[in-house]
Design a protein around this motif. Structure first.
Motif, mmCIF file in Angstrom:
data_model
loop_
_atom_site.group_PDB
_atom_site.id
_atom_site.type_symbol
_atom_site.label_atom_id
_atom_site.label_comp_id
_atom_site.label_asym_id
_atom_site.label_seq_id
_atom_site.Cartn_x
_atom_site.Cartn_y
_atom_site.Cartn_z
ATOM 1 N N ARG B 29 -58.787 -40.903 -34.568
ATOM 2 C CA ARG B 29 -58.339 -40.703 -33.106
ATOM 3 C C ARG B 29 -57.838 -42.048 -32.607
ATOM 4 N NH1 ARG B 29 -63.636 -41.548 -31.434
ATOM 5 N NH2 ARG B 29 -64.376 -39.819 -32.550
ATOM 6 N N GLU B 30 -58.115 -43.325 -33.280
ATOM 7 C CA GLU B 30 -57.481 -44.501 -33.018
ATOM 8 C C GLU B 30 -56.056 -44.480 -33.100
ATOM 9 O OE1 GLU B 30 -59.485 -48.050 -34.324
ATOM 10 O OE2 GLU B 30 -61.488 -47.387 -32.974
ATOM 11 N N SER B 31 -55.764 -43.961 -34.313
ATOM 12 C CA SER B 31 -54.148 -44.103 -34.831
ATOM 13 C C SER B 31 -53.341 -42.843 -34.255
ATOM 14 C CB SER B 31 -53.990 -43.960 -36.617
ATOM 15 O OG SER B 31 -54.799 -42.818 -36.850
ATOM 16 N N GLY B 32 -54.092 -41.852 -33.571
ATOM 17 C CA GLY B 32 -53.399 -41.096 -33.039
ATOM 18 C C GLY B 32 -53.012 -39.697 -33.825
ATOM 19 N N HIS B 33 -54.005 -39.821 -34.933
ATOM 20 C CA HIS B 33 -53.510 -38.415 -35.846
ATOM 21 C C HIS B 33 -54.645 -37.336 -35.435
ATOM 22 C CE1 HIS B 33 -52.148 -41.456 -38.871
ATOM 23 N NE2 HIS B 33 -51.555 -40.235 -39.368
ATOM 24 N N ASP B 34 -53.803 -36.277 -35.467
ATOM 25 C CA ASP B 34 -54.486 -35.107 -35.018
ATOM 26 C C ASP B 34 -55.308 -34.229 -36.503
ATOM 27 O OD1 ASP B 34 -55.361 -33.039 -33.443
ATOM 28 O OD2 ASP B 34 -53.389 -31.916 -33.584
ATOM 29 N N GLY B 64 -61.533 -40.927 -54.111
ATOM 30 C CA GLY B 64 -62.913 -41.096 -54.309
ATOM 31 C C GLY B 64 -63.414 -42.243 -55.341
ATOM 32 N N PRO B 65 -64.589 -42.752 -55.154
ATOM 33 C CA PRO B 65 -65.385 -42.792 -54.131
ATOM 34 C C PRO B 65 -65.000 -43.637 -52.960
ATOM 35 C CG PRO B 65 -66.223 -43.891 -56.044
ATOM 36 C CD PRO B 65 -65.127 -43.615 -56.410
ATOM 37 N N VAL B 66 -65.156 -43.044 -51.940
ATOM 38 C CA VAL B 66 -64.607 -43.659 -50.542
ATOM 39 C C VAL B 66 -65.825 -44.221 -49.879
ATOM 40 C CG1 VAL B 66 -63.786 -43.110 -48.388
ATOM 41 C CG2 VAL B 66 -62.569 -41.969 -50.447
ATOM 42 N N THR B 67 -65.823 -45.440 -49.483
ATOM 43 C CA THR B 67 -66.760 -45.824 -48.527
ATOM 44 C C THR B 67 -66.353 -45.887 -46.949
ATOM 45 O OG1 THR B 67 -66.061 -48.190 -48.856
ATOM 46 C CG2 THR B 67 -67.702 -47.440 -50.333
ATOM 47 N N ALA B 68 -67.105 -46.069 -46.145
ATOM 48 C CA ALA B 68 -66.844 -46.096 -44.611
ATOM 49 C C ALA B 68 -65.919 -47.397 -44.474
ATOM 50 C CB ALA B 68 -68.071 -46.099 -43.791
ATOM 51 N N ASP B 69 -66.180 -48.458 -45.195
ATOM 52 C CA ASP B 69 -65.499 -49.630 -44.737
ATOM 53 C C ASP B 69 -64.015 -49.418 -45.460
ATOM 54 O OD1 ASP B 69 -67.741 -50.976 -44.005
ATOM 55 O OD2 ASP B 69 -68.136 -51.864 -45.951
ATOM 56 N N ALA B 70 -63.924 -48.659 -46.494
ATOM 57 C CA ALA B 70 -62.502 -48.517 -47.184
ATOM 58 C C ALA B 70 -61.556 -47.533 -46.072
ATOM 59 C CB ALA B 70 -62.702 -47.991 -48.273
ATOM 60 N N VAL B 71 -62.107 -46.866 -45.416
ATOM 61 C CA VAL B 71 -61.515 -45.731 -44.464
ATOM 62 C C VAL B 71 -60.279 -46.346 -43.932
ATOM 63 C CG1 VAL B 71 -61.656 -44.254 -42.688
ATOM 64 C CG2 VAL B 71 -63.122 -44.191 -44.631
ATOM 65 N N PRO B 72 -60.270 -47.483 -43.011
ATOM 66 C CA PRO B 72 -59.180 -48.099 -42.356
ATOM 67 C C PRO B 72 -58.072 -48.201 -43.095
ATOM 68 C CG PRO B 72 -61.050 -49.067 -41.450
ATOM 69 C CD PRO B 72 -61.644 -48.196 -42.691
ATOM 70 N N ALA B 73 -58.150 -48.983 -44.196
ATOM 71 C CA ALA B 73 -57.270 -49.226 -45.242
ATOM 72 C C ALA B 73 -56.545 -47.947 -46.031
ATOM 73 C CB ALA B 73 -57.801 -50.339 -46.305
ATOM 74 N N ILE B 75 -56.405 -45.082 -44.353
ATOM 75 C CA ILE B 75 -55.490 -44.315 -43.368
ATOM 76 C C ILE B 75 -54.339 -45.323 -43.176
ATOM 77 C CG2 ILE B 75 -55.726 -43.811 -41.200
ATOM 78 C CD1 ILE B 75 -58.159 -42.627 -41.353
ATOM 79 N N GLU B 76 -54.324 -46.372 -43.251
ATOM 80 C CA GLU B 76 -53.170 -47.308 -43.245
ATOM 81 C C GLU B 76 -52.329 -47.175 -44.042
ATOM 82 O OE1 GLU B 76 -51.584 -51.201 -41.485
ATOM 83 O OE2 GLU B 76 -52.895 -49.662 -40.667
ATOM 84 N N ALA B 77 -52.836 -46.768 -45.477
ATOM 85 C CA ALA B 77 -51.722 -46.503 -46.354
ATOM 86 C C ALA B 77 -51.486 -45.182 -46.547
ATOM 87 C CB ALA B 77 -52.819 -46.849 -47.929
ATOM 88 N N GLY B 78 -51.821 -44.384 -45.576
ATOM 89 C CA GLY B 78 -51.407 -43.264 -45.468
ATOM 90 C C GLY B 78 -52.206 -41.886 -46.143
ATOM 91 N N LEU B 80 -53.803 -39.619 -44.660
ATOM 92 C CA LEU B 80 -53.951 -38.518 -44.029
ATOM 93 C C LEU B 80 -52.639 -37.820 -44.347
ATOM 94 C CD1 LEU B 80 -55.499 -39.740 -40.647
ATOM 95 C CD2 LEU B 80 -56.706 -38.664 -42.297
ATOM 96 N N ASP B 81 -51.714 -38.317 -45.338
ATOM 97 C CA ASP B 81 -50.535 -37.578 -45.533
ATOM 98 C C ASP B 81 -50.377 -37.349 -47.009
ATOM 99 O OD1 ASP B 81 -49.381 -37.555 -42.965
ATOM 100 O OD2 ASP B 81 -48.673 -39.724 -43.224
ATOM 101 N N GLY B 82 -51.784 -37.681 -47.573
ATOM 102 C CA GLY B 82 -52.093 -37.549 -49.196
ATOM 103 C C GLY B 82 -50.951 -38.537 -50.021
ATOM 104 N N ALA B 83 -50.978 -39.713 -49.256
ATOM 105 C CA ALA B 83 -50.081 -40.916 -49.913
ATOM 106 C C ALA B 83 -51.149 -41.585 -51.067
ATOM 107 C CB ALA B 83 -49.761 -42.026 -49.066
ATOM 108 N N ASP B 84 -50.297 -42.257 -51.906
ATOM 109 C CA ASP B 84 -50.921 -43.019 -53.028
ATOM 110 C C ASP B 84 -51.717 -43.992 -52.736
ATOM 111 O OD1 ASP B 84 -51.676 -42.696 -55.670
ATOM 112 O OD2 ASP B 84 -49.838 -43.923 -56.420
#
Ligand SMILES: Cc1cc2nc3c(=O)[nH]c(=O)nc-3n(C[C@H](O)[C@H](O)[C@H](O)COP(=O)(O)O)c2cc1C
Ligand code: SF4
Lengths: 168, 542
Positions: B29-34, B64-73, B75-78, B80-84
């Motif tokens: 939501r914050e980063s404007g991703h739908d 994985g394994p993903v933690t809630a804390d790791a989510v911002p980074a 998403i930053e790294a991409g 949501l587009d399947g980035a490495d």
């Protein structure tokens, strides 16, 4: 809850379930969920409503570990002690919990805040040791995580105790 | 819009999947991703949970394994587009664990939104029921018999024979009951299926109803599984609304009503006759057999009782034919088994494959050995009533008969792994303790035998006439095996004897267990002499 209220509750639960086949266990679940326990008064009331003997109802209540005969604490902590969790240190966690709370499994802390129970398998056997706190399962529980989980459960418990929401 | 998957499976949520889902929602939501966030079932690779998947043109990319804390980074790294990223696993379907399976029963688990009708139908759902409704009941059962399907609840009884018995028994009322009590440690596949693909179980029970002429069904789920209960109930409501249950299923005229009943914390209620008593609202006391439930079951009516996975294997059998199913497997173990790798294992989870794969390939191969990194010492296969198999025997093929020949039990395919710190005498003691705790109390060899068993093992481990007492323990096991009414008392000797046979030193003090791990409590007994193995019957606690 007064005896009159309990009688009213029993009557309405039984009425709700009467049409189901073999409804006793379902009725006891409903009552246990709403009252938190099933004592001799409730047994007597249920027997009366269903027109069966008190001994029949008592026999069912005592067969199943879910039915408590006295009120449980706000936080119910169940620790798995089955094989898969033992293989990754469940007994250490149980030992630790008993020390921290100063009670044995099956007991409630003197301040009435936490009931500690053992359970055999929560179906989380690849992420043991497993614990269940108020119905939510937690995995890879160790001494530290146990403290965190309980702290958050107690916060939730306090929050729900002060908000006049629906009984869950 | 990108579709993101975060499992709702209770093992995934036990390590933070809900928090991860919330974090992804917030960050998107914050980063404007739908995004469209789907709470799928688990893929069954629990060491990677919470496993986040992102739908891309290439397929579903896992993190994985993903933690809630790791989510911002992430998403930053991409993400949501399947980035490495260092947590990126690549395409989930191409991971060896996924690629090497033959998922017939678990085809949709982890793939779909469990409560989405569209997902279900788009991924093969209802094909089995439609095929079945085109056949006469006896023809459905022929397909089932041709498939070679045997009960997945542990005993391996041929399902076709069971269904035929119910079909052939005249009655105004018949039932289909699903045994979802799953009390055995090391098993969680029933739960995963109910949480991850509940419509499959509903479809299979409707097929069973058509095949045997039943009009009512119950799913008996243990109370330790609140999420499975909620998911199944929600799915049943949806199924009624879709016309997949009720008075005219798929406009075929078939009538079948289904509901969930919840257990109340009694292991023995997994035994089928005890489960029927419990469904009737009584104490879960085991019934003598005969009469068998297929003839005289729930409320005395002919009843199909099957395990969750037995039933969940049926739609694919009807959709593709019994012959196609039977092409998998070996000897008299046909089709696939949903193996469950648990306990002290690096890569634990569900691995569905044809019967025949060796225990070693599962535990050391796919499972990656122990979580602790120490040597594997033993695995208990088939639940608490199954034998301990020493690592030296891991070349055993997973076949009902091959296991039986090795005095072990394949059962439901649950495998609990132990490393070299395990004290096998303590595990044997626990088997007896568990039997004493969970016995329904109906027969003496089980109720009293198990209590005596704990005492005798305590005497052996405390060095009291070990040879004599090992003899007493063996006699006691004999009595329990021969004299118990059901497999609770009858099979408890399996873990005890196998522990004694393969790990005798643990009982007599010759084995010093490595000391970093678990120390299952062993309190010593009261030391009264063994005056006849079952002397001194006492009040049952059940
Ligand atoms: C003590 C005991 C516990 C059992 N627990 C279960 C269980 O949790 N789930 C299950 O499906 N079968 C369980 N069984 C096996 C059932 O009695 C029965 O064989 C099975 O439900 C039949 O279904 P199937 O032919 O599809 O396997 C248990 C048996 C015993 C003796
Ligand atoms: S063997 Fe045990 S559980 Fe089975 S009927 Fe006898 S007492 Fe009950």
């Amino acid at each position: 809850m007064s005896r009159v209220d309990v009688a009213e509750l029993v009557r309405s639960v039984v009425e709700n379930r009467r049409h189901e086949r073999g409804p006793l266990l379902v009725i006891l679940h409903d009552l246990n969920d709403q009252l938190g326990y099933i004592d001799s008064t409730v047994v007597e009331l249920v027997a009366g409503e269903l027109n069966v003997s008190r001994a029949d109802v008592h026999g069912v209540v005592t067969f199943y570990t879910d039915f408590r005969t006295e009120p449980a604490a706000g936080v119910s902590l169940k620790l798995c002690r089955a094989e898969a969790c033992k293989a990754v240190g469940a007994e250490r966690v149980v030992e630790h919990a008993q020390q921290v709370f100063g009670v044995r499994v099956g007991e409630t802390t003197p301040d009435g805040s936490v009931t500690l129970d053992q359970v055999f398998c929560l179906g989380n056997c690849a992420l043991g040791p497993a614990a269940q706190v108020n119905g939510k399962t937690h995995g890879r529980v160790d001494e530290n995580r146990l403290v965190e989980i309980l702290a958050s459960a107690e916060t939730t418990e306090r929050a729900s105790a002060t908000s006049p929401g629906e009984p869950s | 819009m990108t579709t993101i998957y975060v499992p709702r499976d209770s093992s995934a949520t036990s390590v933070g999947a809900d928090e991860v889902a919330a974090a992804i929602r917030g960050a998107a939501r914050e980063s404007g991703h739908d995004i469209r966030l789907v709470r799928n079932g688990s893929r069954g690779m629990f060491w990677l949970e919470p496993l986040v998947e992102v739908a891309t043109d290439r397929g579903r990319v896992g993190y994985g394994p993903v933690t809630a804390d790791a989510v911002p980074a992430l998403i930053e790294a991409g993400m949501l587009d399947g980035a490495d990223h260092e947590l990126c696993l690549g395409l989930v379907e191409e991971l060896p664990w996924m690629r090497d399976q033959q998922r017939l029963c678990f085809a949709r688990v982890g793939l779909t939104d469990p409560l989405s009708v569209d997902d279900y139908v788009a991924n093969g759902g209802l094909a089995g029921l439609r095929a079945a409704l085109d056949l006469a009941p006896a023809e459905v059962i022929t397909e089932l018999s041709d498939s070679g399907l045997r009960g997945r609840g542990g005993a391996g009884f041929p399902s076709g024979i069971k269904w035929k018995t119910v079909l052939d028994t005249e009655s105004d009322l018949k039932f289909v009951c699903c045994n979802a009590d799953e009390g055995d440690s090391g098993t969680f596949a029933d739960r995963m299926l109910m949480e991850g693909d509940p419509f499959c179980l509903i479809e299979s029970m409707a097929i069973a109803a058509h095949a045997v002429g039943a009009t009512e069904g119950y799913i008996y789920i243990r109370s330790e599984y609140p999420d499975a209960v909620n998911t199944m109930r929600a799915a049943i409501d949806i199924a009624y609304a879709q016309g997949w249950l009720g008075s005219d299923i798929l406009d075929s005229g078939l009538r079948f009503d289904l509901s969930v009943r919840v257990g109340a914390g009694a292991y023995i209620c997994g035994e089928e006759t005890s489960m029927l008593e419990s469904l009737e609202g009584k104490r879960g006391m085991v019934r003598p057999k005969p009469p068998i439930p297929a003839i005289n079951g729930l409320f005395g009516k002919p009843t199909v009782v099957n395990n969750v996975l037995t039933l969940a294997s049926v739609p694919t059998i009807l959709a593709n034919g019994g012959g196609a199913y039977a092409e998998h497997g070996m000897e008299r173990s046909r089709g696939t088994q949903v193996f469950q790798l648990a306990g002290n294992i690096k890569h634990g989870g569900v691995f569905e494959t044809a019967f025949g794969i060796t225990l070693g390939e599962l535990v050391n191969g796919y499972g990656g050995g122990t979580l602790s990194g120490r040597p594997v010492r033993a695995a208990q296969v088939g639940g608490p009533l199954g034998s301990y198999v020493p690592a030296a025997q891991f070349d055993l093929p997973t076949d009902y008969e091959a296991f039986a020949a090795a005095e072990a039990m394949l059962g439901h395919g649950g495998v609990v792994v132990f490393d070299d710190t395990v004290d096998m005498a303590a595990m044997a003691r626990f088997a007896m303790e568990f039997c004493a705790e969970e016995s329904c109390g109906k027969c003496t060899p089980c109720r009293v035998g198990a209590v005596r068993g704990v005492e005798v093992i305590d005497r052996i481990t405390s060095g009291e006439e070990p040879e004599t007492n090992i003899g007493v323990l063996n006699d006691l096991c004999e009595v329990m095996t021969e004299g118990s009414l059901c497999a609770m008392g009858g099979l408890t000797p399996n873990p005890v004897r196998s522990a004694l046979q393969h790990f005798a030193d643990d009982f007599t003090g010759g084995h010093a267990p490595a000391t970093t791990g678990d120390d299952p409590t062993t309190t010593s007994g009261n030391g009264s002499g063994p005056s006849g193995v079952l002397a001194g019957d006492e009040e049952s606690k059940a």
